[in-house]
Design a protein around this motif. Structure first.
Motif, PDB file in Angstrom:
ATOM      1  N   SER A   1       0.834  -1.208   0.000  1.00 14.61           N
ATOM      2  CA  SER A   1       0.000   0.000   0.000  1.00 14.61           C
ATOM      3  C   SER A   1       0.864   1.252   0.000  1.00 14.61           C
ATOM      4  O   SER A   1       1.940   1.291   0.596  1.00 14.61           O
ATOM      5  N   ILE A   2       0.391   2.278  -0.677  1.00 19.20           N
ATOM      6  CA  ILE A   2       1.105   3.556  -0.757  1.00 19.20           C
ATOM      7  C   ILE A   2       0.681   4.429   0.415  1.00 19.20           C
ATOM      8  O   ILE A   2      -0.516   4.667   0.611  1.00 19.20           O
ATOM      9  N   PRO A   3       1.639   4.905   1.224  1.00 21.17           N
ATOM     10  CA  PRO A   3       1.262   5.741   2.374  1.00 21.17           C
ATOM     11  C   PRO A   3       0.609   7.050   1.926  1.00 21.17           C
ATOM     12  O   PRO A   3       0.991   7.632   0.919  1.00 21.17           O
ATOM     13  N   VAL A   4      -0.391   7.503   2.682  1.00 26.67           N
ATOM     14  CA  VAL A   4      -1.094   8.748   2.378  1.00 26.67           C
ATOM     15  C   VAL A   4      -0.542   9.856   3.263  1.00 26.67           C
ATOM     16  O   VAL A   4      -0.601   9.761   4.489  1.00 26.67           O
ATOM     17  N   ASN A   5       0.011  10.883   2.639  1.00 25.79           N
ATOM     18  CA  ASN A   5       0.535  12.025   3.383  1.00 25.79           C
ATOM     19  C   ASN A   5      -0.514  13.129   3.431  1.00 25.79           C
ATOM     20  O   ASN A   5      -1.068  13.516   2.396  1.00 25.79           O
ATOM     21  N   PRO A   6      -0.806  13.636   4.621  1.00 22.98           N
ATOM     22  CA  PRO A   6      -1.817  14.697   4.712  1.00 22.98           C
ATOM     23  C   PRO A   6      -1.322  15.993   4.065  1.00 22.98           C
ATOM     24  O   PRO A   6      -0.128  16.244   3.979  1.00 22.98           O
ATOM     25  N   VAL A   7      -2.267  16.794   3.621  1.00 22.96           N
ATOM     26  CA  VAL A   7      -1.949  18.118   3.066  1.00 22.96           C
ATOM     27  C   VAL A   7      -1.674  19.048   4.245  1.00 22.96           C
ATOM     28  O   VAL A   7      -2.568  19.318   5.053  1.00 22.96           O
ATOM     29  N   MET A   8      -0.448  19.516   4.357  1.00 23.18           N
ATOM     30  CA  MET A   8      -0.061  20.312   5.524  1.00 23.18           C
ATOM     31  C   MET A   8      -0.680  21.706   5.513  1.00 23.18           C
ATOM     32  O   MET A   8      -0.937  22.293   6.559  1.00 23.18           O
ATOM     33  N   THR A   9      -0.898  22.276   4.328  1.00 23.86           N
ATOM     34  CA  THR A   9      -1.532  23.604   4.219  1.00 23.86           C
ATOM     35  C   THR A   9      -2.741  23.485   3.302  1.00 23.86           C
ATOM     36  O   THR A   9      -2.701  23.872   2.134  1.00 23.86           O
ATOM     37  N   PRO A  10      -3.832  22.936   3.825  1.00 26.02           N
ATOM     38  CA  PRO A  10      -5.012  22.686   2.982  1.00 26.02           C
ATOM     39  C   PRO A  10      -5.695  23.962   2.493  1.00 26.02           C
ATOM     40  O   PRO A  10      -6.333  23.952   1.442  1.00 26.02           O
ATOM     41  N   ILE A  11      -5.570  25.061   3.260  1.00 27.95           N
ATOM     42  CA  ILE A  11      -6.150  26.338   2.829  1.00 27.95           C
ATOM     43  C   ILE A  11      -5.010  27.220   2.329  1.00 27.95           C
ATOM     44  O   ILE A  11      -4.160  27.655   3.103  1.00 27.95           O
ATOM     45  N   LYS A  12      -4.981  27.483   1.040  1.00 28.98           N
ATOM     46  CA  LYS A  12      -3.882  28.239   0.445  1.00 28.98           C
ATOM     47  C   LYS A  12      -3.994  29.727   0.760  1.00 28.98           C
ATOM     48  O   LYS A  12      -3.001  30.391   1.050  1.00 28.98           O
ATOM     49  N   ALA A  13      -5.202  30.275   0.702  1.00 27.19           N
ATOM     50  CA  ALA A  13      -5.385  31.713   0.940  1.00 27.19           C
ATOM     51  C   ALA A  13      -6.840  32.006   1.252  1.00 27.19           C
ATOM     52  O   ALA A  13      -7.747  31.281   0.832  1.00 27.19           O
ATOM     53  N   VAL A  14      -7.042  33.085   1.999  1.00 28.96           N
ATOM     54  CA  VAL A  14      -8.377  33.616   2.262  1.00 28.96           C
ATOM     55  C   VAL A  14      -8.298  35.124   2.068  1.00 28.96           C
ATOM     56  O   VAL A  14      -7.453  35.794   2.679  1.00 28.96           O
ATOM     57  N   THR A  15      -9.147  35.657   1.202  1.00 25.41           N
ATOM     58  CA  THR A  15      -9.159  37.099   0.957  1.00 25.41           C
ATOM     59  C   THR A  15     -10.559  37.648   1.199  1.00 25.41           C
ATOM     60  O   THR A  15     -11.553  36.905   1.150  1.00 25.41           O
ATOM     61  N   ALA A  16     -10.614  38.955   1.471  1.00 23.65           N
ATOM     62  CA  ALA A  16     -11.898  39.611   1.705  1.00 23.65           C
ATOM     63  C   ALA A  16     -11.889  40.978   1.053  1.00 23.65           C
ATOM     64  O   ALA A  16     -10.846  41.630   0.950  1.00 23.65           O
TER      65      ALA A  16
END
Length: 294
Positions: free
Chosen positions: A29-44
């Motif tokens: 099985s291929i290990p699954v690495n979590p996305v360390m920065t799942p939110i790239k940006a938030v703007t308003a």
């Protein structure tokens, strides 16, 4: 011959057993690495400006600081999610949110759902961007003796006496040949309710460092008269460096204004009455202003 055949069989059996055991114990099985920065940006949308949020993946927080809005109840927000991550809630990336209270943003980082807390504030006052400042010299302002007035808003100021390299050995010096009070005028770039004014010095309480000088503001409508008639201007404050010490230098010369008495200005003038040489020419390295968010 029998012995040779028997030995070959033993060897083949051993190889088969070894290979089978190795395959049974192998995890393909291929290990699954979590996305360390799942939110790239938030703007308003902050009035005519777009503001970038500060995102912390450690504390799972998203912080917005909005200076142009009068209310946080109806703010346009845009989320940018990493390609390998999935937005769980809200369901869309283009939102209109009530930011008077915290909002939750839930994303899946391939291993689990992670919740971020989105908050927003309107600071009481903000520093005006120095790139908006520009010269607005009037007919009775003093002549330039050294440097360019744009030096006063290049973003460089000295943290301590004689740290000339911090400002690239640059300052703005102006003066009156008749030794009358010297002055210069500039445009902040927008009309503000003035909270704070700061002048950063070049000379440390010597030479043409201003000892006693004044801040004036134009409180009228439109643009001040080119003749610089002082009757059109209002004195906003006095600065006296007579008793200043070298330890005061890094703070600069500051004037503060209470919110209910804050002058509404766009054009400012500095007027020097005396420097440390006994004349009125004066030198500065930077000027900054802060305005209330009304």
């Amino acid at each position: 011959m029998k012995n040779i055949i028997l030995l070959s069989g033993v060897i083949l059996y051993s190889v088969f057993c070894f290979t089978s055991c190795e395959e049974e114990g192998m995890d393909e099985s291929i290990p699954v690495n979590p996305v360390m920065t799942p939110i790239k940006a938030v703007t308003a949308e902050d009035g005519a400006e777009t503001v970038q949020a500060v995102i912390s993946d450690k504390t799972r927080t998203i912080e917005l600081s909005l200076k142009n809005l009068q209310s946080l109840s109806n703010v346009n927000v845009h989320l940018s999610i990493a390609k390998r991550a999935k937005l769980i809630a809200p369901s869309d990336t283009i939102l209109k949110l009530d930011l008077t209270k915290p909002n939750e943003v839930v994303v899946n980082n391939l291993l689990k759902d992670v919740t971020y807390t989105l908050t927003a504030t309107i600071p009481e006052f903000t520093m005006i961007d120095v790139s908006k400042h520009k010269a607005h010299l009037l007919s009775n302002d003093s002549r330039v003796l050294e440097g360019n007035i744009d030096k006063l808003w290049d973003g460089l100021r000295m943290s301590k006496p004689e740290a000339y390299d911090e400002v690239n050995y640059g300052n703005y010096l102006c003066g009156d040949p008749e030794n009358a009070p010297s002055s210069f005028t500039y445009d902040i770039g927008e009309t503000i309710n003035l909270y704070r004014f700061r002048a950063s010095l070049y000379w440390a309480y010597t030479n043409v460092c201003p000892k006693r000088y004044e801040l004036w503001g134009y409180l009228g409508d439109g643009v001040p008269s080119q003749n610089g008639d002082w009757d059109e201007w209002t004195k906003l404050g006095d600065i006296d460096n007579s008793n200043s010490r070298l330890t005061d230098f890094g703070e600069g010369d500051n004037l503060y204004f209470e919110k209910d008495k804050s002058p509404k200005v766009r054009y400012l003038r500095l007027r020097c009455l005396e420097n440390y040489k006994g004349t009125t020419s004066f030198s500065l390295s930077e000027v900054n202003v802060w305005g209330y968010n009304m």
